[in-house]
Design a protein around this motif. Sequence first.
Motif, mmCIF file in Angstrom:
data_model
loop_
_atom_site.group_PDB
_atom_site.id
_atom_site.type_symbol
_atom_site.label_atom_id
_atom_site.label_comp_id
_atom_site.label_asym_id
_atom_site.label_seq_id
_atom_site.Cartn_x
_atom_site.Cartn_y
_atom_site.Cartn_z
ATOM 1 N N ASN A 2 -14.780 22.198 17.241
ATOM 2 C CA ASN A 2 -15.336 23.195 16.098
ATOM 3 C C ASN A 2 -16.842 23.120 15.873
ATOM 4 O OD1 ASN A 2 -14.320 25.256 14.496
ATOM 5 N ND2 ASN A 2 -13.338 23.890 12.997
ATOM 6 N N GLY A 3 -17.460 24.152 15.952
ATOM 7 C CA GLY A 3 -18.733 24.150 15.419
ATOM 8 C C GLY A 3 -19.756 23.983 16.708
ATOM 9 N N TRP A 5 -20.418 25.838 19.203
ATOM 10 C CA TRP A 5 -21.129 26.923 19.541
ATOM 11 C C TRP A 5 -21.985 27.727 18.737
ATOM 12 C CZ3 TRP A 5 -23.067 29.985 23.172
ATOM 13 C CH2 TRP A 5 -23.384 30.826 23.163
ATOM 14 N N PRO A 6 -21.534 27.746 17.242
ATOM 15 C CA PRO A 6 -22.676 27.960 16.482
ATOM 16 C C PRO A 6 -23.846 26.854 16.067
ATOM 17 C CG PRO A 6 -20.204 27.936 15.476
ATOM 18 C CD PRO A 6 -20.347 27.323 16.898
ATOM 19 N N GLN A 7 -23.660 25.484 16.382
ATOM 20 C CA GLN A 7 -24.775 24.896 16.391
ATOM 21 C C GLN A 7 -25.684 25.116 17.616
ATOM 22 O OE1 GLN A 7 -25.816 22.659 14.419
ATOM 23 N NE2 GLN A 7 -27.393 21.576 15.674
ATOM 24 N N GLN B 99 -23.839 29.698 6.706
ATOM 25 C CA GLN B 99 -22.907 30.112 7.902
ATOM 26 C C GLN B 99 -22.731 29.052 8.711
ATOM 27 O OE1 GLN B 99 -25.147 33.616 8.799
ATOM 28 N NE2 GLN B 99 -23.884 35.064 7.509
ATOM 29 N N LEU B 100 -23.512 28.423 9.001
ATOM 30 C CA LEU B 100 -23.728 27.218 10.202
ATOM 31 C C LEU B 100 -22.701 26.297 9.640
ATOM 32 C CD1 LEU B 100 -24.337 26.087 12.894
ATOM 33 C CD2 LEU B 100 -26.310 24.932 11.566
ATOM 34 N N SER B 103 -18.979 27.125 9.388
ATOM 35 C CA SER B 103 -18.293 27.011 10.623
ATOM 36 C C SER B 103 -17.729 25.877 11.031
ATOM 37 C CB SER B 103 -19.165 27.687 11.840
ATOM 38 O OG SER B 103 -20.049 26.650 12.242
ATOM 39 N N ARG B 106 -12.429 24.244 8.567
ATOM 40 C CA ARG B 106 -11.178 25.162 8.666
ATOM 41 C C ARG B 106 -11.213 26.165 7.615
ATOM 42 N NH1 ARG B 106 -8.363 20.874 11.218
ATOM 43 N NH2 ARG B 106 -7.695 20.009 9.173
ATOM 44 N N ARG B 108 -13.256 27.997 4.586
ATOM 45 C CA ARG B 108 -14.853 28.184 4.281
ATOM 46 C C ARG B 108 -14.807 29.090 3.337
ATOM 47 N NH1 ARG B 108 -15.292 30.439 10.196
ATOM 48 N NH2 ARG B 108 -14.270 28.484 10.735
ATOM 49 N N ASN B 147 -17.045 24.574 1.828
ATOM 50 C CA ASN B 147 -15.731 24.359 2.182
ATOM 51 C C ASN B 147 -14.713 24.603 1.257
ATOM 52 O OD1 ASN B 147 -16.603 22.095 1.338
ATOM 53 N ND2 ASN B 147 -15.440 20.794 2.648
#
Lengths: 533, 308
Positions: A2-3, A5-7, B99-100, B103, B106, B108, B147
């Motif tokens: 998780n995360g 790709w956005p990072q 937003q970051l 992500s 799970r 948010r 979250n």
Amino acid sequence: MNGIWPQLRMSLTLYFRNRMAMLYGYLFPSVFLLAFYVLYRYERVPLVRYMGELLTVTILGGACFGMATTLVSERERGVWRRYRLAPIPTGALVLSTVVARYVLLLTAGLLQIALAMALGMPLPVHPLQLVVAFSLAALAFLGLGLVIAMLADNVPAVQALGQTIFLPMLIIGGVAVPLTSLPDWALHLSAFFPGRYAVEAIQATVNGAGLSTVGFSLVALLLIGVAACAAGAGMFRWDAKQRIATSSGKGWLAVALAGWVSVGLLAQWQGRVIPMELAAERAAIASAAAAPPAAPTPSAPAPGEPANNPSPSSTADASPAGHTVIAAPASTERQTPGASPTTAAQTSTPSGLITPPAAAAAPSTTAPIAPWEKVTIEQVMADLVFDRLPPDAGVVTPIASTAQDPPEETWTDLDVMYNGLQTWAPGRVPDILTRTRNLLFVPAVVDVFQLPMEAHVPLMVYETLERDIDRDVLIRVLYWIAVNPDEGSDAAVDQMAPLGLPNGPSDMQEVRGRLGIYAVKLIGRLTGARPAR
Amino acid sequence: MPPRVRVSDLRKQYGAFEAVRGVSFDINDGEIFGLLGPNGAGKTTTIECLLGLIVPDGGTMEICGIDARRHPIQVREKVGAALQTTALQDRITPREALQLFGSFYRNRLPADALLERFSLMPKADSPVDTLSGGQKQRLALALAFVNNPELVFLDEPTAGLDAHSRRELHAEIHAMRRDGHTVLLTTHQLDEAELLCDRIAIINRGRIVATGTPRELVARSTRAQQITFETDQPLPDDVVAAFPGLTYPGGSDRRATLHTNTTGPAVLALVSTLESRGIGLHELHLQKASLEDVFVDLTEAEPAERTT
């Protein structure tokens, strides 16, 4: 995970917002490339021989300094501490950081290649393999950057650590200074650094025979890269408060070092420390020196001598009879006189200088060659016929008189050559025979290319030879070269760039022919048998 | 309902230095719980252990029913935190940061809702390095809520803020309680703890020295009452000796403070003694002990204990 790709996306976005990063990442590699372009402006094909070095320097800078500085400054400021509060695993963050940097390096590399092509470089011969070589080099150096980032407690420490790796790798690691110019101890040391493997692998895909010829370099880069990445992840520190000295992960450093050491030892063990062209040159010298003194002079070898010369290709020129062939090519099967019309039409070919030998008709004869030390001055004077040399004012092997000023348009080129000669590595090798041969190649190449300055180059080279080598020794060496123009390495012909000359004419026999004539002409001057005009 | 957080006998040592020496406390659902202590008392170490940033040497930690030592990543999924000395990249904007970080979870909350709630809309698309200290701190709180956490950890949330920003932040924390969030906050400022917290644990030199509501802590104090008075002449030594709880600088000073938990008899005895010695009384104040007194008593007793 998780995360990731956005990072990754955010890392790249932020990078492109940072003007300093853009400067380091794209402007510097471009400037570096232009500097090389200017430095080697006399190359026939611009930059193609330096792409390995240029791309490696880009990767080295981006990984050792760029990535490590970003990582450490973010850690110092508490950015990583913030990330750590989120449920994102360490591996995901490290991976996205490394991948982001890889993408940046790749774009910088593409920019360099595009720029080089705009300046006239052709498309690399193996573009897809180039991507593979570039990626493996990037892996090795990104791993290194990670280790630096984990070792350094602050940004100044990154600079210090980075420099201690960057500069030696540039200078004695085979990145910015060609391996062929390095002393043996540096070659042995360079085998432990990834730099030379990166240059070799990339270069092989740009103008070489592709990756199949550089398997060892690829393995070396992979090994160093994987070990360093594992060490970097193991040593990962989230918090600037965790100092390296007290960090539990510092044992992982041994893994990174093990990668380097094993590559170095593997290279030593497999005999890959000395680069191939250098090894070939040395082998030629060694074989010449090892030739048994069975034939005391070139004029009297035993015709039935057993074949124990390791380089059987060109021993045909040792004649069994009283006279010797000088600059034999025209009389051997390798080059017919018609292949070089200028030569044949305008002058007597070198073969005409001396009685054609019986051996020339049978090139497969493998009589051993006596070393130059066995040559005597008497023999030289007895063998050589100077009055049939092509005239100094002619088209073949011209030599200007000392009173003759070079044309103004050649001044710059002559200047470049004069300065280049002072430090030209092939002209400074310790072995006198090789050095003389290498230096004589200079006027020979200029002559074959028929460059405007051709008549003025021989004097410059003669001067260098007379200055550095004892007269009698020089005469004997020159005679040996004239008699055996095919013996020894031709590597120098492809190292003419520092002299401002294009590399290797395709017809080596022609070059060797001119080599022989220039050798005899110098003997004529030295002995007074054929004084200068 | 079981407590949201249950910590027992938590220990952490750095070399020879014991930062946390057997800390135990519970935090109930929906309360604001304050860890109060001087700098270096072990507050941050405790929170960092709870979040899995530091591996404790001993003790158990249960957060939202999860064993925090075994599953730190699961804990982070349910907890929002704003710690000291965290930062964001200079060129990131509040909207991008929310937003970051969203992500990574799970569960948010949308960035716009958080920007609205923490009054960051006007700065939503400006780089973080152009934000004021208060705005940065509000962004840190917004990130802690990204979250929609069951539990919020705030480590010294108002440290380094001006008075105005502090008041804004206090309002935010009050709003958290109103919305039913459970909050653990650390502070070394008594007024803040008194103002914000339902319950407080006072921590000093790695140990919890008292736990309770602010009112309970004050009431439990051995010197619950404080009598301050001013006389028309310096107090003679025998008078000072007659009152064991008396603090008197001596010399020519005419002001003194008497701590006692039996106010009535103490006042009577003081007044009659002064009267009999012909000392005039200018002023006399009766004061309930404050949390500060409790804090000072509890945290100043320690150094003496350490030297013995």
